[in-house]
Design a protein around this motif. Structure first.
Motif, PDB file in Angstrom:
ATOM      1  N   ILE A 165      -9.606  30.315  40.488  1.00  0.00           N
ATOM      2  CA  ILE A 165      -8.789  29.218  39.763  1.00  0.00           C
ATOM      3  C   ILE A 165      -9.810  28.467  38.635  1.00  0.00           C
ATOM      4  O   ILE A 165     -10.866  28.222  39.034  1.00  0.00           O
ATOM      5  CB  ILE A 165      -8.738  28.291  40.730  1.00  0.00           C
ATOM      6  CG1 ILE A 165      -7.405  28.915  41.962  1.00  0.00           C
ATOM      7  CG2 ILE A 165      -7.767  27.299  40.113  1.00  0.00           C
ATOM      8  CD1 ILE A 165      -7.059  28.267  42.726  1.00  0.00           C
ATOM      9  N   VAL A 166      -9.295  28.566  37.497  1.00  0.00           N
ATOM     10  CA  VAL A 166      -9.998  27.812  36.549  1.00  0.00           C
ATOM     11  C   VAL A 166      -9.320  26.533  36.160  1.00  0.00           C
ATOM     12  O   VAL A 166      -8.177  26.333  35.621  1.00  0.00           O
ATOM     13  CB  VAL A 166     -10.072  28.743  35.195  1.00  0.00           C
ATOM     14  CG1 VAL A 166     -11.112  27.927  34.092  1.00  0.00           C
ATOM     15  CG2 VAL A 166     -10.546  30.214  35.314  1.00  0.00           C
ATOM     16  N   ALA A 167      -9.893  25.378  36.582  1.00  0.00           N
ATOM     17  CA  ALA A 167      -9.472  24.119  36.465  1.00  0.00           C
ATOM     18  C   ALA A 167      -9.963  23.549  34.983  1.00  0.00           C
ATOM     19  O   ALA A 167     -11.075  23.440  34.734  1.00  0.00           O
ATOM     20  CB  ALA A 167     -10.093  23.068  37.462  1.00  0.00           C
ATOM     21  N   CYS A 168      -9.147  23.324  34.234  1.00  0.00           N
ATOM     22  CA  CYS A 168      -9.697  23.043  32.735  1.00  0.00           C
ATOM     23  C   CYS A 168      -8.985  21.851  32.361  1.00  0.00           C
ATOM     24  O   CYS A 168      -7.718  21.364  32.325  1.00  0.00           O
ATOM     25  CB  CYS A 168      -9.002  23.973  31.847  1.00  0.00           C
ATOM     26  SG  CYS A 168      -9.255  23.914  30.264  1.00  0.00           S
ATOM     27  N   VAL A 169      -9.746  20.851  32.046  1.00  0.00           N
ATOM     28  CA  VAL A 169      -9.408  19.413  31.677  1.00  0.00           C
ATOM     29  C   VAL A 169      -9.299  19.509  30.144  1.00  0.00           C
ATOM     30  O   VAL A 169     -10.203  19.860  29.508  1.00  0.00           O
ATOM     31  CB  VAL A 169     -10.233  18.454  32.106  1.00  0.00           C
ATOM     32  CG1 VAL A 169      -9.988  16.841  31.913  1.00  0.00           C
ATOM     33  CG2 VAL A 169     -10.756  18.513  33.662  1.00  0.00           C
ATOM     34  N   ILE A 170      -8.164  18.889  29.600  1.00  0.00           N
ATOM     35  CA  ILE A 170      -7.913  19.180  28.146  1.00  0.00           C
ATOM     36  C   ILE A 170      -7.770  17.420  27.888  1.00  0.00           C
ATOM     37  O   ILE A 170      -6.766  16.715  28.424  1.00  0.00           O
ATOM     38  CB  ILE A 170      -6.639  19.753  27.812  1.00  0.00           C
ATOM     39  CG1 ILE A 170      -6.745  21.130  28.072  1.00  0.00           C
ATOM     40  CG2 ILE A 170      -6.312  19.354  26.328  1.00  0.00           C
ATOM     41  CD1 ILE A 170      -5.834  21.566  29.435  1.00  0.00           C
ATOM     42  N   GLY A 171      -8.580  17.205  27.082  1.00  0.00           N
ATOM     43  CA  GLY A 171      -8.486  15.591  26.637  1.00  0.00           C
ATOM     44  C   GLY A 171      -7.189  15.434  25.568  1.00  0.00           C
ATOM     45  O   GLY A 171      -6.804  16.440  24.896  1.00  0.00           O
ATOM     46  N   ASP A 172      -6.646  14.259  25.575  1.00  0.00           N
ATOM     47  CA  ASP A 172      -5.596  14.168  24.492  1.00  0.00           C
ATOM     48  C   ASP A 172      -5.882  14.128  23.052  1.00  0.00           C
ATOM     49  O   ASP A 172      -5.096  14.344  22.190  1.00  0.00           O
ATOM     50  CB  ASP A 172      -4.432  12.946  25.022  1.00  0.00           C
ATOM     51  CG  ASP A 172      -5.328  11.740  25.235  1.00  0.00           C
ATOM     52  OD1 ASP A 172      -6.532  11.700  25.042  1.00  0.00           O
ATOM     53  OD2 ASP A 172      -4.449  10.805  25.349  1.00  0.00           O
ATOM     54  N   GLY A 173      -7.217  13.840  23.013  1.00  0.00           N
ATOM     55  CA  GLY A 173      -7.614  14.182  21.456  1.00  0.00           C
ATOM     56  C   GLY A 173      -7.803  15.712  21.207  1.00  0.00           C
ATOM     57  O   GLY A 173      -7.153  16.029  20.101  1.00  0.00           O
ATOM     58  N   GLU A 174      -8.287  16.281  22.175  1.00  0.00           N
ATOM     59  CA  GLU A 174      -8.526  17.704  21.886  1.00  0.00           C
ATOM     60  C   GLU A 174      -7.240  18.330  21.589  1.00  0.00           C
ATOM     61  O   GLU A 174      -6.817  19.277  20.955  1.00  0.00           O
ATOM     62  CB  GLU A 174      -9.277  18.406  23.173  1.00  0.00           C
ATOM     63  CG  GLU A 174      -9.382  19.654  23.191  1.00  0.00           C
ATOM     64  CD  GLU A 174     -10.123  20.613  24.205  1.00  0.00           C
ATOM     65  OE1 GLU A 174     -10.819  21.774  23.961  1.00  0.00           O
ATOM     66  OE2 GLU A 174     -10.158  19.859  25.139  1.00  0.00           O
ATOM     67  N   ALA A 175      -6.134  17.697  22.464  1.00  0.00           N
ATOM     68  CA  ALA A 175      -4.866  18.344  22.374  1.00  0.00           C
ATOM     69  C   ALA A 175      -3.903  18.508  20.960  1.00  0.00           C
ATOM     70  O   ALA A 175      -3.056  18.873  20.762  1.00  0.00           O
ATOM     71  CB  ALA A 175      -3.944  17.780  23.506  1.00  0.00           C
TER      72      ALA A 175
END
Length: 800
Positions: A165-175
């Motif tokens: 399982i790859v938990a990937c945090v995406i910032g809303d700036g990166e989004a």
């Protein structure tokens, strides 16, 4: 189950304490160079003189990491953590320190007060570590300095890793970046039967450096609609009060893990979707928490927590603002460090137990150090795919189609291990690699129709019209221990220039870390290249990617320009055996003459550069001129020019030097493949003119050889930024790479030749006029150009 019942009081207290400990360590990294446990009142001498780092995203990352630890430990999950938000390094370092991985890898950073002090001091400090997740960061496969690639890396890691399982945090700036926006489509290529799972966690804290974020200002309903369209089922965790937020996050995390297990179980027991049916909807967590959560509410009367002012260093200028120093101390003491660490600086036992054990720790998971898992590919014998060449130019072949036959067997031989993939932006067939479809398909999780060809859910070829995704998928795949190739039109590989920068830097740093094991090389095939993009025109004509990559560290980059199919086979086989490299291969896909039999190709490619005896007329003598070439079309035009010279100037002693490995041109001390001066001078002489036909921009050759003895006598022909929709040969004429211009240059450069060869020079100029008139009338090249072949079946004789 109600939210309040998910965590019992004891578990909730430990989870919150762990989060506070990570926050404390994160603030300490940004600010402190001494007094790590605040055993003394905080004074200015305890503060770093230069305050660097990013606080705003860090508490949210710490919150997520702590909660993932809980479920990893409870369910014995195989999970890695990808930190997408920019400069989230304090969080990942803090958490790997708390779990013990950091001290195991860096024994000087001990798990006590002294080690904590070193941990703080090294952060964003000369001789220390970066402010973002980097190769030095345990558990990381993602260079966090540039935004946009976290989710594509996550999917690359999950492919062919069915239990991960790859938990990937995406910032809303990166989004907001283009690559990330396209990356959500990764679930259309993720097989719940064969692959692992990607758990995206969209961290909406509302702000970038100095502005609100687009997604952060969207309502939950809008966010839900957006991601439902992508194929996700968003689940929200929102709030600022830590205790209710812990309960909400625990409940949601339990919910999405159940959903992931259901999707995978259905697919793996034959109950999942088949082609033509509706694709599964995967869960997505949306975490709305304040930017700079638990930090200063206000600084100098201005809103800080929950606003963009919390993005970097909320409290600055401490030497000039004693109130800021006092506010920092109050902030750090708000985490109650005396409850978290004992007198010696060790994490209190009950809190430490939250971290998983051994390789289940996300900082120690072997998938995040892919070289530990890397196995060599089973490779076919490339000799079995050789083109039969009875003599120079004695066969015609499409070089990349021959390569496709070789890659077909790579797929076949590694079908069970499933550790090889081919990626590219909708160009596998266009680039003549379609022989691979005899043994595998394109992976496709969407519905299919009867007319579709080579689409299936277990395909191993990955095509999507986004170079960013192809690059990110392949990087994530090889960083977790597997192998692959990326094919692309040469002009458009520039789209991933910046991603290549990041990967090259990752490799450079990793090679200096003993604990980072070597990974498979990042391999590119660039075809549909500048000299055969005559039909698509000027926009498709750019060979400058080579210039870009040779700026990287010499020990990382290799550039190969095989002139025919057999040399391409050798180069492909060689690149698949290398590690920790970026290999760039440029080769044509159109039918073209084949120059070397396989045994000759092996010798030539092993050296990387060499004299082609069959085309040379200087054996036993010093040449009058050296005709050098690098690339398939430059080689063709060079040999055609040599043919002209042999017919009209038979006494001229010509040496032909072909370059396969471009980096042999550099000095030995500048590049591992570079020639020493003696060998270089032996090939190119120390005083004779060298007419060099090169695939790309001419200035690169001058740059590579600037300190060679005979540099001033090198006259390089290459791409001069001239192009249009025209004929193939006219592309060379427009850029003075054609046989006629090359022969004229020989006449101009060889001393004493100009007067005697004046008639030939006039004839060649006339051929250029004839060429232009012919293509403008008929729209194709002259028959003598189209039908030219090397007329000599034996090596040239020397003159008397």
């Amino acid at each position: 189950m109600a939210e309040s019942d998910v965590l019992a009081n004891a578990e909730l207290e430990v989870l919150d304490a762990y989060w506070r400990a990570a926050n404390y360590l994160s603030v300490g990294q940004i600010y402190l160079q001494d007094n790590p446990l605040l055993k003394q009142p905080l004074a200015i001498e305890h503060i770093k003189r230069r305050l660097l780092g990013h606080w705003g995203t860090t508490p949210g990352l710490n919150f997520i990491y702590a909660h993932l630890n809980r479920v990893i430990r409870r369910d014995d999950l195989d999970m890695i953590f990808i930190c997408g938000p920019g400069h989230g390094g304090p969080a990942v370092v803090a958490n790997t320190y708390l779990e013990g991985t950091y001290s195991e890898i860096y024994p000087k950073i001990t798990r006590d007060a002294a080690g904590m002090g070193k941990l703080f001091r090294q952060f964003s400090f000369p001789g220390g570590i970066p402010s973002h997740a980097a190769p030095e960061t345990p558990g990381s496969i993602h260079e966090g300095g540039e935004l946009g690639y976290a989710l594509s890396h996550a999917f690359g890691a999950a492919f062919d890793n069915p239990h991960l399982i790859v938990a990937c945090v995406i910032g809303d700036g990166e989004a907001e970046t283009g690559p990330l926006a396209a990356s959500w489509n990764g679930i259309k290529f993720l097989s719940p039967k064969q692959d692992g799972a990607v758990l995206p966690i969209l961290h909406l804290n509302g702000y970038k450096i100095a502005n609100p974020t687009v997604l952060g200002r969207m309502s939950d309903e809008e966010v839900t609609s957006l991601f439902a369209g992508y194929g996700y089922e968003p689940v929200f965790v929102e709030g600022a009060d830590p205790i209710p937020m812990h309960q909400r996050m625990a409940a949601v995390l339990d919910q999405v893990l159940v959903r992931i297990r259901q999707i995978q179980a259905a697919a793996r027991t034959g109950q999942g979707n088949g082609n033509g049916s509706k694709r599964q909807t995967w869960p997505l967590i949306v975490l709305r928490s304040p930017k700079g959560w638990t930090g200063p509410k206000e600084v100098d009367g201005l809103k800080t927590e929950g606003f963009w002012r919390a993005h970097q260093v909320p409290l600055a200028g401490l030497a000039d603002h004693p109130a800021h120093l006092a506010q920092l101390e109050a902030w750090m003491r708000s985490y109650r460090p005396d409850e978290l660490f004992d007198d010696k600086g060790r994490l209190v036992g009950d809190i430490a137990k939250l971290a998983p054990d051994g390789a289940r720790r996300m900082g120690a998971n072997p998938h995040a150090n892919g070289g530990l898992l890397k196995r060599p590919l089973n490779l076919p014998d490339f000799h079995d795919h050789a083109v039969k060449v009875d003599g120079p130019g004695g066969a015609q072949a499409e070089a990349t189609r021959v390569m496709g036959g070789y890659l077909r067997e790579v797929f076949r031989l590694n079908a069970e291990t499933r550790n090889f993939r081919l990626v590219g932006p909708d160009e596998t067939a266009s680039n003549r690699l379609d022989p691979v479809f005899a043994v595998t398909d394109r992976v496709w999780m969407e519905p299919t129709i009867p007319e579709d060809v080579h689409l299936s859910q277990d395909g191993r070829v990955m095509e999507i019209l986004s170079e960013h995704l192809c690059q990110g998928w392949l990087e994530g795949y090889i960083l977790t221990g597997r192998h692959g190739f990326m094919s692309c039109y040469e002009a458009f590989i520039h789209i991933v220039d910046s991603m290549v920068n990041q990967h090259a830097k990752w490799l450079k740093v990793s090679r200096g870390l003993a604990w980072r094991q070597p990974i498979a090389s990042l391999n590119y095939l660039l075809t549909s290249h500048v000299w055969r993009q005559d039909h698509n025109g000027f926009s498709h004509q750019d060979p400058g990617f080579i210039d870009h990559v040779v700026n990287k560290k010499a020990d990382v980059v290799r550039v190969y320009l095989p002139p025919d199919a057999n040399t391409l086979l050798w180069v492909t086989d060689h690149c698949l055996k290398t590690y920790d490299r970026i290999n760039v291969i440029v080769a044509g896909k159109q039918p073209s003459p084949q120059w070397l039999a396989m045994d000759e190709a092996v010798k030539h490619c092993t050296a990387g550069i060499g004299i082609w005896d069959f085309a040379s007329s200087d054996e036993g003598y010093e040449p009058d001129v050296v005709m050098a070439c690098a690339g398939d079309v430059p080689t063709l035009e060079t040999l055609a020019a040599v043919d002209i010279l042999r017919q009209h100037l038979p006494a001229l002693k010509v040496r032909v030097v072909n370059v396969v490995d471009l980096m042999t041109l550099q000095k030995q001390g500048q590049h591992p493949h570079g020639l020493d001066d003696r060998d270089f001078d032996g090939l190119f002489t120390t005083a004779k003119p060298v007419i060099f036909a090169y695939h790309g921009y001419p200035h690169l050759i001058h740059r590579l050889i600037y300190n060679r003895t005979n540099h001033d006598n090198f006259h390089v022909h290459g791409y001069q930024e001239e192009g249009t929709t025209t004929t193939p040969f006219d592309m060379t004429v427009l850029n003075r790479l054609d046989r006629f211009h090359l022969a004229i240059d020989v006449i101009d450069r060889v001393p004493g030749l100009a007067a005697g060869a004046a008639h030939l020079k006039q004839h060649l100029r006339g051929k250029l006029v004839e060429h232009e008139e012919f293509i403008c009338r008929y729209g194709e090249d002259m028959p003598e150009i189209q039908n030219w072949s090397w007329p000599y079946k034996t090596a040239a004789r020397t003159g008397d």
